[in-house]
Design a protein around this motif. Structure first.
Motif, mmCIF file in Angstrom:
data_model
loop_
_atom_site.group_PDB
_atom_site.id
_atom_site.type_symbol
_atom_site.label_atom_id
_atom_site.label_comp_id
_atom_site.label_asym_id
_atom_site.label_seq_id
_atom_site.Cartn_x
_atom_site.Cartn_y
_atom_site.Cartn_z
ATOM 1 N N SER A 96 0.848 -1.200 0.000
ATOM 2 C CA SER A 96 0.000 0.000 0.000
ATOM 3 C C SER A 96 0.881 1.247 0.000
ATOM 4 O O SER A 96 0.892 2.023 0.938
ATOM 5 N N ASP A 97 1.592 1.431 -1.096
ATOM 6 C CA ASP A 97 2.501 2.559 -1.233
ATOM 7 C C ASP A 97 1.809 3.842 -1.673
ATOM 8 O O ASP A 97 2.456 4.869 -1.835
ATOM 9 N N ALA A 98 0.509 3.789 -1.868
ATOM 10 C CA ALA A 98 -0.264 4.976 -2.242
ATOM 11 C C ALA A 98 -1.543 4.998 -1.407
ATOM 12 O O ALA A 98 -2.085 3.947 -1.062
ATOM 13 N N VAL A 99 -2.007 6.178 -1.092
ATOM 14 C CA VAL A 99 -3.225 6.313 -0.286
ATOM 15 C C VAL A 99 -4.407 5.622 -0.970
ATOM 16 O O VAL A 99 -5.303 5.097 -0.308
ATOM 17 N N ALA A 100 -4.387 5.571 -2.293
ATOM 18 C CA ALA A 100 -5.474 4.933 -3.044
ATOM 19 C C ALA A 100 -5.521 3.426 -2.809
ATOM 20 O O ALA A 100 -6.557 2.804 -3.052
ATOM 21 N N ILE A 101 -4.438 2.839 -2.350
ATOM 22 C CA ILE A 101 -4.422 1.420 -1.995
ATOM 23 C C ILE A 101 -4.545 1.255 -0.481
ATOM 24 O O ILE A 101 -5.239 0.370 0.004
ATOM 25 N N GLY A 102 -3.887 2.120 0.255
ATOM 26 C CA GLY A 102 -3.885 2.016 1.711
ATOM 27 C C GLY A 102 -5.259 2.133 2.335
ATOM 28 O O GLY A 102 -5.605 1.368 3.254
#
Length: 180
Positions: A96-102
């Motif tokens: 989850s290296d991006a807020v859109a995944i996290g």
């Protein structure tokens, strides 16, 4: 009471028309908060204010800093659409290296209904990691809409981003959110 939908869009063709997805969700009665992957945000960079005005919320594309407060209301449901092959495989692997995944990675384990509908071509979909990632997300409780129930991968170079079936994704969100 208005329910809050986080619409999370990746750098996939239909994101050029994310405003159609937002309007569809708003017509369903959702207060829509838009979150974009960094690449998707770059597509809208010149027109970002349009999305802010359309949603009435800031558009997020990065993690907030520790001293920043969250400006978005709590989500009642999350729709990750269009979901790129890259996001699918990162998310399926727990990256989850991006807020859109996290955000959806955590939310599904906190009882928030999460729907994801991909948009990528058949050549990308043939990668072995794709089936593993879809299975991993489903095992966690993510409702992945692929095939006849959602988006069926298109032949390479033959996608039609404008014809993305937002109605299928929003119907799935409506069904899942009514259960919770």
């Amino acid at each position: 009471m208005t329910r809050v939908l986080y619409l999370i869009a990746c750098a996939a063709g239909p994101t050029q028309h994310i405003d159609d997805g937002v309007r569809g969700a708003q017509a369903d009665g959702w207060d829509v908060c838009l979150i974009l992957t960094p690449s998707a945000a770059s597509w809208w960079e010149q027109r970002m204010q349009e999305l802010v005005e359309l949603t009435g919320h800031p558009v997020r594309s990065r993690y907030k800093l520790p001293w920043e407060s969250d400006q978005l209301p709590k989500a009642d449901a999350i729709l990750v659409a269009p979901m790129s092959c890259t996001t699918l495989n990162k998310w399926g692997a727990g990256i989850s290296d991006a807020v859109a995944i996290g955000i959806p990675s955590e939310a599904v384990h906190m009882g928030v209904p999460v729907v994801a509908m991909p948009y990528f071509n058949q050549a990308q979909g043939a990668q072995p990691a794709v089936a593993r990632s879809i299975a991993a997300l489903r095992e966690q409780g993510v409702h992945v809409l692929d095939g006849p129930d959602g988006y069926q991968s298109h032949p390479p170079k033959q996608g039609n981003p404008k014809a993305y079936p937002w109605h299928k994704a929003l119907a799935a969100v409506r069904r899942l959110a009514s259960v919770t």
